[in-house]
Scaffold this motif. Structure first.
Motif, PDB file in Angstrom:
ATOM      1  N   UNK A 116       0.911  -1.091  -0.004  1.00 48.63           N
ATOM      2  CA  UNK A 116       0.074  -0.034  -0.085  1.00 48.63           C
ATOM      3  C   UNK A 116       0.867   1.194  -0.014  1.00 48.63           C
ATOM      4  N   UNK A 117       0.368   2.180  -0.908  1.00 45.98           N
ATOM      5  CA  UNK A 117       1.489   3.490  -1.066  1.00 45.98           C
ATOM      6  C   UNK A 117       0.517   4.556  -0.943  1.00 45.98           C
ATOM      7  N   UNK A 118       1.475   5.616  -0.246  1.00 41.66           N
ATOM      8  CA  UNK A 118       0.826   7.006  -0.367  1.00 41.66           C
ATOM      9  C   UNK A 118       1.818   7.971  -0.639  1.00 41.66           C
ATOM     10  N   UNK A 119       1.177   9.107  -1.485  1.00 39.80           N
ATOM     11  CA  UNK A 119       1.991  10.192  -1.794  1.00 39.80           C
ATOM     12  C   UNK A 119       1.133  11.513  -1.783  1.00 39.80           C
ATOM     13  N   UNK A 120       1.492  12.514  -1.160  1.00 36.59           N
ATOM     14  CA  UNK A 120       0.661  13.715  -1.259  1.00 36.59           C
ATOM     15  C   UNK A 120       0.621  14.317  -2.573  1.00 36.59           C
ATOM     16  N   UNK A 121      -0.188  15.367  -2.549  1.00 34.80           N
ATOM     17  CA  UNK A 121      -0.370  15.888  -3.984  1.00 34.80           C
ATOM     18  C   UNK A 121       1.028  16.471  -4.699  1.00 34.80           C
ATOM     19  N   UNK A 122       1.924  16.979  -4.019  1.00 35.23           N
ATOM     20  CA  UNK A 122       3.275  17.603  -4.567  1.00 35.23           C
ATOM     21  C   UNK A 122       4.374  16.670  -4.346  1.00 35.23           C
ATOM     22  N   UNK A 123       3.960  15.297  -3.787  1.00 35.45           N
ATOM     23  CA  UNK A 123       5.236  14.528  -3.516  1.00 35.45           C
ATOM     24  C   UNK A 123       6.259  15.071  -2.859  1.00 35.45           C
ATOM     25  N   UNK A 124       5.776  15.847  -1.773  1.00 36.67           N
ATOM     26  CA  UNK A 124       6.858  16.353  -0.803  1.00 36.67           C
ATOM     27  C   UNK A 124       6.938  15.164   0.530  1.00 36.67           C
ATOM     28  N   UNK A 125       5.876  14.157   0.667  1.00 38.27           N
ATOM     29  CA  UNK A 125       6.034  13.208   1.676  1.00 38.27           C
ATOM     30  C   UNK A 125       5.209  12.022   1.183  1.00 38.27           C
ATOM     31  N   UNK A 126       5.672  10.811   1.746  1.00 34.45           N
ATOM     32  CA  UNK A 126       4.799   9.925   1.535  1.00 34.45           C
ATOM     33  C   UNK A 126       5.107   8.562   2.303  1.00 34.45           C
ATOM     34  N   UNK A 127       4.571   7.406   2.225  1.00 34.33           N
ATOM     35  CA  UNK A 127       5.113   6.125   2.687  1.00 34.33           C
ATOM     36  C   UNK A 127       4.537   4.959   2.014  1.00 34.33           C
ATOM     37  N   UNK A 144       9.216 -17.929   5.337  1.00 31.49           N
ATOM     38  CA  UNK A 144       8.924 -16.822   6.424  1.00 31.49           C
ATOM     39  C   UNK A 144       8.111 -15.694   5.828  1.00 31.49           C
ATOM     40  N   UNK A 145       8.096 -14.935   6.661  1.00 31.71           N
ATOM     41  CA  UNK A 145       7.466 -13.816   6.335  1.00 31.71           C
ATOM     42  C   UNK A 145       8.243 -12.343   6.791  1.00 31.71           C
ATOM     43  N   UNK A 146       7.929 -11.236   5.929  1.00 26.34           N
ATOM     44  CA  UNK A 146       8.421 -10.071   6.301  1.00 26.34           C
ATOM     45  C   UNK A 146       7.536  -8.964   6.043  1.00 26.34           C
ATOM     46  N   UNK A 147       7.522  -7.986   7.062  1.00 26.89           N
ATOM     47  CA  UNK A 147       6.577  -6.499   7.027  1.00 26.89           C
ATOM     48  C   UNK A 147       7.604  -5.476   6.723  1.00 26.89           C
ATOM     49  N   UNK A 148       7.271  -4.530   5.724  1.00 27.11           N
ATOM     50  CA  UNK A 148       8.378  -3.627   5.474  1.00 27.11           C
ATOM     51  C   UNK A 148       7.331  -2.227   5.496  1.00 27.11           C
ATOM     52  N   UNK A 149       7.892  -1.302   5.892  1.00 21.85           N
ATOM     53  CA  UNK A 149       7.494   0.188   5.775  1.00 21.85           C
ATOM     54  C   UNK A 149       8.634   0.977   5.467  1.00 21.85           C
ATOM     55  N   UNK A 150       8.400   1.982   4.463  1.00 24.57           N
ATOM     56  CA  UNK A 150       9.273   2.930   3.900  1.00 24.57           C
ATOM     57  C   UNK A 150       8.358   4.460   3.887  1.00 24.57           C
ATOM     58  N   UNK A 151       9.348   5.442   4.036  1.00 27.43           N
ATOM     59  CA  UNK A 151       8.741   6.793   4.257  1.00 27.43           C
ATOM     60  C   UNK A 151       9.814   7.770   3.647  1.00 27.43           C
ATOM     61  N   UNK A 152       9.383   8.926   3.249  1.00 34.17           N
ATOM     62  CA  UNK A 152      10.237  10.163   2.794  1.00 34.17           C
ATOM     63  C   UNK A 152       9.480  11.216   3.227  1.00 34.17           C
ATOM     64  N   UNK A 153       9.874  12.291   3.784  1.00 37.17           N
ATOM     65  CA  UNK A 153       9.613  13.746   3.875  1.00 37.17           C
ATOM     66  C   UNK A 153      10.499  14.686   3.598  1.00 37.17           C
ATOM     67  N   UNK A 154      10.242  15.725   2.969  1.00 38.85           N
ATOM     68  CA  UNK A 154      10.861  16.847   2.330  1.00 38.85           C
ATOM     69  C   UNK A 154      10.450  17.988   2.962  1.00 38.85           C
ATOM     70  N   UNK A 155      11.033  18.707   3.661  1.00 40.81           N
ATOM     71  CA  UNK A 155      10.763  19.992   4.640  1.00 40.81           C
ATOM     72  C   UNK A 155      11.769  21.200   4.294  1.00 40.81           C
ATOM     73  N   UNK A 156      10.855  22.189   4.640  1.00 40.23           N
ATOM     74  CA  UNK A 156      11.384  23.596   4.409  1.00 40.23           C
ATOM     75  C   UNK A 156      11.861  23.910   3.000  1.00 40.23           C
ATOM     76  N   UNK A 157      11.058  23.731   1.997  1.00 41.40           N
ATOM     77  CA  UNK A 157      11.241  24.112   0.512  1.00 41.40           C
ATOM     78  C   UNK A 157      12.443  22.981   0.135  1.00 41.40           C
ATOM     79  N   UNK A 158      12.491  21.809   0.703  1.00 43.05           N
ATOM     80  CA  UNK A 158      13.589  20.760   0.374  1.00 43.05           C
ATOM     81  C   UNK A 158      14.895  20.644   0.819  1.00 43.05           C
ATOM     82  N   UNK A 159      14.920  21.640   1.733  1.00 43.37           N
ATOM     83  CA  UNK A 159      16.233  21.849   2.367  1.00 43.37           C
ATOM     84  C   UNK A 159      16.649  20.636   3.411  1.00 43.37           C
TER      85      UNK A 159
END
Length: 233
Positions: A116-127, A144-159
């Motif tokens: 399951x993936x989510x990105x906001x409208x301007x792709x400044x954050x998602x998971x 076996x099995x595996x659960x994985x989560x990933x995330x990203x967040x760009x802040x302060x005009x990508x600084x």
């Protein structure tokens, strides 16, 4: 056991670097913090990684190289594919993990599941969240099995960029069947967003914090790094 060769490593590095989206260099403090438990842990690691979306999903891979005073100690890589032929936040996830060290090979691991993936409208954050079946070849308990989560967040005009992953999986190891946890959050300062710096100077400085439980010696460790990252255009 397969021994890693200099020629193989050079070919692997060259092939991956040509396709890389970013290249990272990490100085690892593990040996300094755990001088008794991590006496042979390499100080330096390089990472090359790429994420490429397309009309049928996306592809992601990374390759880690660990270095000691004699050269490359270990190479490890993961490649995954998200398959998506519909307009929904769910995709089919396929993945391979494996690697080599000087004296041994890391078992092939094949994974399949749903993401399951989510990105906001301007792709400044998602998971993303993935639930997968994991087959570890040559393991005493391969299913076996595996659960994985990933995330990203760009802040302060990508600084600033805050990104990372967390894995939780089952694997039978030399210290017994166990549930293993690993997460590696990263925090970056993107210098091309600093006033007065050329926007094409794609260098970032930052840190990674590796937090594991039952990955090394059946116990928990917290290992920070200092890092540089160059993002390729």
């Amino acid at each position: 056991m397969r021994r890693i060769t200099p020629l193989f490593l050079l070919l692997l590095i060259a092939t991956v670097a040509l396709q890389a989206q970013n290249i990272q260099l990490h100085y690892d403090f593990g040996r300094s913090l755990y001088d008794k438990e991590m006496t042979v842990r390499p100080h330096f690691t390089t990472t090359v990684e790429k994420f490429q979306p397309d009309n049928w999903g996306s592809t992601f891979f990374f390759v880690d190289m660990d270095y000691n005073s004699n050269g490359i100690e270990q190479a490890y890589w993961e490649i995954s594919r998200e398959l998506k032929f519909w307009n929904a936040p769910f995709s089919v996830h396929l993945e391979y993990n494996g690697g080599l060290a000087k004296q041994y090979s890391i078992n092939n691991a094949y994974l399949a599941g749903l993401t399951y993936s989510y990105n906001n409208a301007n792709f400044s954050r998602g998971f993303s969240l993935s639930a997968m079946y994991k087959y570890i070849q040559k393991n005493d308990s391969p299913n076996n099995f595996q659960l994985t989560g990933t995330w990203y967040m760009n802040m302060c005009n990508n600084l600033y960029t805050f990104s990372g992953f967390a894995d939780y999986w089952r694997e039978k190891t030399w210290f017994g069947s166990t549930m293993t946890f690993m997460t590696e959050p990263q925090f970056w300062v993107n210098l091309n967003r600093v006033k007065g710096v050329n926007e094409k100077f794609n260098l970032s400085v930052g840190t990674e914090l590796e937090i594991t439980n039952n990955f090394y010696q059946g116990r928990a460790f917290v290992t920070p790094t200092l890092a540089l990252k160059w993002t390729l255009n």
